[in-house]
Write an enzyme that holds these catalytic residues in place. Structure first.
Site, short mmCIF file in Angstrom:
data_model
loop_
_atom_site.label_atom_id
_atom_site.label_comp_id
_atom_site.label_asym_id
_atom_site.label_seq_id
_atom_site.Cartn_x
_atom_site.Cartn_y
_atom_site.Cartn_z
N LYS A 185 0.87 -1.17 0.00
CA LYS A 185 0.00 0.00 0.00
C LYS A 185 0.91 1.23 0.00
O LYS A 185 1.49 1.58 1.02
CB LYS A 185 -0.89 -0.05 1.26
CG LYS A 185 -1.97 1.00 1.27
CD LYS A 185 -1.35 2.26 1.79
CE LYS A 185 -2.21 3.37 2.13
NZ LYS A 185 -1.89 4.57 1.37
N GLY A 238 7.32 4.98 7.72
CA GLY A 238 6.48 6.17 7.86
C GLY A 238 6.66 6.77 9.23
O GLY A 238 7.74 6.67 9.83
N SER A 239 5.61 7.38 9.74
CA SER A 239 5.72 8.13 11.00
C SER A 239 5.64 7.22 12.22
O SER A 239 5.02 6.15 12.15
CB SER A 239 4.59 9.16 11.06
OG SER A 239 3.35 8.48 11.06
N GLU A 260 10.35 1.27 10.01
CA GLU A 260 11.35 2.28 9.65
C GLU A 260 10.67 3.61 9.86
O GLU A 260 9.84 4.03 9.05
CB GLU A 260 11.75 2.15 8.17
CG GLU A 260 12.38 0.83 7.82
CD GLU A 260 13.82 0.72 8.28
OE1 GLU A 260 14.34 1.70 8.87
OE2 GLU A 260 14.41 -0.35 8.08
N CYS A 294 13.85 10.57 5.87
CA CYS A 294 13.89 10.09 7.26
C CYS A 294 15.28 10.23 7.84
O CYS A 294 15.44 10.53 9.02
CB CYS A 294 13.42 8.65 7.33
SG CYS A 294 14.26 7.63 6.14
N GLU A 393 10.95 15.73 14.51
CA GLU A 393 11.23 15.60 13.09
C GLU A 393 10.35 16.58 12.33
O GLU A 393 9.12 16.50 12.39
CB GLU A 393 10.93 14.18 12.64
CG GLU A 393 11.23 14.00 11.18
CD GLU A 393 11.08 12.55 10.78
OE1 GLU A 393 10.01 11.99 11.03
OE2 GLU A 393 12.03 12.02 10.21
P1 NAP Z 1 2.61 8.33 7.61
O1 NAP Z 1 1.48 9.23 7.78
O2 NAP Z 1 2.99 7.45 8.73
O3 NAP Z 1 2.28 7.48 6.30
C1 NAP Z 1 3.05 6.40 5.90
C2 NAP Z 1 2.16 5.40 5.22
O4 NAP Z 1 1.22 4.90 6.17
C3 NAP Z 1 1.34 5.97 4.08
O5 NAP Z 1 1.19 4.99 3.08
C4 NAP Z 1 0.02 6.24 4.75
O6 NAP Z 1 -1.06 6.27 3.83
C5 NAP Z 1 -0.10 5.05 5.67
N1 NAP Z 1 -1.02 5.21 6.77
C6 NAP Z 1 -1.52 6.36 7.30
N2 NAP Z 1 -2.37 6.08 8.33
C7 NAP Z 1 -2.40 4.73 8.43
C8 NAP Z 1 -3.08 3.82 9.30
N3 NAP Z 1 -3.89 4.25 10.27
N4 NAP Z 1 -2.88 2.49 9.15
C9 NAP Z 1 -2.04 2.03 8.18
N5 NAP Z 1 -1.39 2.85 7.32
C10 NAP Z 1 -1.56 4.17 7.45
O7 NAP Z 1 3.93 9.06 7.23
P2 NAP Z 1 4.13 10.15 6.09
O8 NAP Z 1 3.63 11.42 6.65
O9 NAP Z 1 3.59 9.67 4.81
O10 NAP Z 1 5.71 10.14 5.97
C11 NAP Z 1 6.49 10.91 6.77
C12 NAP Z 1 7.04 10.12 7.95
O11 NAP Z 1 7.64 8.88 7.53
C13 NAP Z 1 8.15 10.84 8.65
O12 NAP Z 1 8.00 10.72 10.04
C14 NAP Z 1 9.42 10.12 8.18
O13 NAP Z 1 10.52 10.24 9.00
C15 NAP Z 1 8.97 8.73 8.04
N6 NAP Z 1 9.80 8.01 7.07
C16 NAP Z 1 10.70 7.09 7.51
C17 NAP Z 1 11.51 6.42 6.62
C18 NAP Z 1 12.51 5.39 7.06
O14 NAP Z 1 12.99 4.63 6.25
N7 NAP Z 1 12.86 5.33 8.32
C19 NAP Z 1 11.41 6.67 5.27
C20 NAP Z 1 10.50 7.61 4.85
C21 NAP Z 1 9.69 8.26 5.75
P3 NAP Z 1 -1.62 7.66 3.23
O15 NAP Z 1 -0.48 8.61 3.19
O16 NAP Z 1 -2.12 7.28 1.91
O17 NAP Z 1 -2.69 8.11 4.17
#
Ligand code: NAP
Ligand code: MG
Length: 491
Positions: A185, A238-239, A260, A294, A393
């Site tokens: 996804k 993600g977050s 991650e 990230c 962050e």
């Molecule tokens: P996010 O809101 O956590 O979203 C990540 C993914 O999770 C997206 O596909 C999102 O879908 C999905 N998601 C959202 N709510 C969910 C739920 N309740 N259940 C399951 N999946 C759900 O993060 P983001 O704002 O897109 O990305 C930024 C964050 O990711 C930052 O904190 C960053 O540091 C972290 N990140 C970490 C890495 C790493 O490798 N460590 C790499 C990249 C990013 P939708 O967006 O379609 O709602």
């Protein structure tokens, strides 16, 4: 197919999800608009899939897995298909880079670099597929004991919008090399390159049902996937907030997960550092992808004796930075969406209210579309460790400069956030570099270098709130597999 025109064109391209080898709409029949962050205009649509579509995808993955259409191939045969995919991505590099840039707003050079990383992931894991194995174990006389490294089965993956091609390839390369089936996804704000690479994977010979891509909202499709009882393992990037819900869902299903999550990664500049080498890297590590990385180097810790010099030199670098549309290929593009732009602005506003000095700010290119999600790169300092600029962050091009007195204080400050993803140490004193590297709590440490996210061979992941488990390198093959111990009594 819609992808051909995505990089160039006028009309709204209708993209599809991919379930059981077939392009399809979601069961809701609804479509979501895909907006280009550079001008805020929709240029494509994707299906709003639902929990029912996740169910179909998991069933397709399970059937394909049980039919042994993938795992029964020899590891070398699986590897060859992944190498074929690597070649197909290379043939489509320009188109994929253009899609990625338009979808995420990242400058074209970054889009190309991301596709180059994808090529490398499938090359690496294509080559690695037949080079990972179990062991034989020394046991009592009359017995032979060995471990077999087997796939989990059906792997679920939820990935973010910042590096869709790269993160997809990192997950799919390793999971598929190990013989798993995958349901992924991607983020609704950036999933076009993922759909296109998944399509290429089928052209490369991947059996249907082994790789399924379900598009839509995170709290709908992502949550349905994380909770689905039919998956055997889940990987999430993600977050931290969403990561917590993923791990809770995995716990309920008694399956493993890798997380991650984010970072607040420090680069530590000692007074004997080679600043000519260090400072361009310090700048790049926070402006790459507009700071939406990230592993962004979002804190620079500077020894007091060189503080003024470093600030002066960074000030000039930040003033020269220009943000603008992805196709102008400037220092940074727009942020991914309006919400992210507001979030970054709120951090900067709070810093202003806390009277943290803004040392320097870049500019936005003239004639940049007003409806785009732009922000200027910013340099703040000295930033107190108690402030949100030092602790949280931001996920934007905002660098916090923090002074320190000596080695002990540098280590204390480096470790004084909830995160632990990457760190950089800059010094000509080799012993000090090693001492500091060993005491910094993070998944990766660079000495006299810093590579936000770089290196497919290098195990990558966090400690503390940055998550657990490792992606990349051979470690990822271990994460995406499970050991079975076989004991034979041969008398
Ligand atoms: P996010 O809101 O956590 O979203 C990540 C993914 O999770 C997206 O596909 C999102 O879908 C999905 N998601 C959202 N709510 C969910 C739920 N309740 N259940 C399951 N999946 C759900 O993060 P983001 O704002 O897109 O990305 C930024 C964050 O990711 C930052 O904190 C960053 O540091 C972290 N990140 C970490 C890495 C790493 O490798 N460590 C790499 C990249 C990013 P939708 O967006 O379609 O709602
Ligand atoms: Mg987008």
């Amino acid at each position: 197919m819609a992808f051909k025109t995505l990089d160039t064109n006028e009309q709204l391209a209708a993209c599809k999800a991919l379930i059981n080898g077939a392009a399809c709409d979601g069961s809701s029949g609804e479509m979501l608009e895909v907006v280009c962050p550079s001008d805020g205009k929709p240029f494509a649509t994707i299906p709003r899939c639902t929990g029912a579509d996740v169910g179909r995808a998991v069933t397709a993955a399970r059937q394909a897995y049980e039919a042994q259409s993938w795992a029964k191939l020899t590891a070398a045969e699986r590897g060859r298909i992944l190498l074929g995919l690597s070649n197909l991505i290379a043939e489509n590099q320009d188109n994929l880079a253009a899609i990625e840039s338009r979808d995420t707003g990242k400058p074209l050079t970054q889009g190309r670099a991301d596709v180059a990383a994808a090529i490398r992931y499938f090359e690496f894991y294509g080559g690695a597929a037949d080079k990972i194995s179990g062991e034989t174990l020394p046991v009592a006389d009359g017995y032979l004991a060995m471990t077999l490294r087997e796939p989990h089965g059906v792997v679920g993956a939820v990935i973010p919008w910042n590096y869709p091609t790269q993160i997809f390839s990192r997950v799919a390369g390793a999971a598929l090399a190990m013989g798993n089936a995958l349901v992924i996804k991607p983020a609704e704000h950036a999933c076009l390159s993922v759909l296109r690479v998944a399509e290429l994977a089928h052209e490369a010979g991947l059996p249907k049902g082994i790789l399924n891509v379900v598009t839509g909202f995170g709290d709908e499709v992502g949550a349905a996937l994380a909770h689905h009882p039919g998956i055997d393992f889940i990987t999430f990037t993600g977050s931290p907030q969403v990561g917590t819900t993923i791990q809770a869902a995995a716990a309920r299903n008694h399956i493993g997960c890798t997380l991650e999550l984010g970072g607040k990664s420090p680069q530590i500049l000692f007074e004997d550092a080679d600043l000519d080498k260090a400072l361009p890297t310090v700048r790049n590590a926070i402006i790459q992808n507009g700071g939406q990385t990230c592993s962004a180097g979002s804190r620079v810790l500077v020894q007091e004796t060189i503080y003024e010099e470093v600030v002066e030199r960074l000030r000039n670098k930040f003033r020269a930075l220009v943000a603008g549309p992805h196709d102008q290929d400037l220092d940074i593009g727009p942020l991914i969406n309006a919400a992210q732009a507001r979030r970054v602005a709120a951090f900067c506003e709070r810093a202003k209210n806390e009277r943290i000095p803004l040392i320097a700010e870049g500019t936005i290119a003239p004639d940049t579309p007003e409806a785009g999600f732009y922000t200027t790169p910013k340099l703040f300092g000295p930033v107190p460790m108690t402030s949100s600029l030092a602790q949280e962050e931001i996920f934007g091009p905002v660098l916090a400069v923090i002074p320190f007195k000596d080695e002990e204080e540098a280590i204390r400050i480096a470790n004084d956030t909830p995160y632990g993803l990457v760190a950089g140490v800059w010094t000509r004193d080799g012993a000090r570099a090693i001492r500091v590297a060993r005491r910094v709590r993070s998944g990766q440490v660079f000495i006299n270098a810093y590579g936000a996210g770089g290196g497919v061979e290098l195990p990558f992941g966090g400690v503390k709130k940055s998550g657990h488990g490792r992606e990349k390198g051979f470690e990822a093959l271990r994460e995406f597999s499970v050991l079975k111990t076989v004991i034979i009594n041969h008398g």
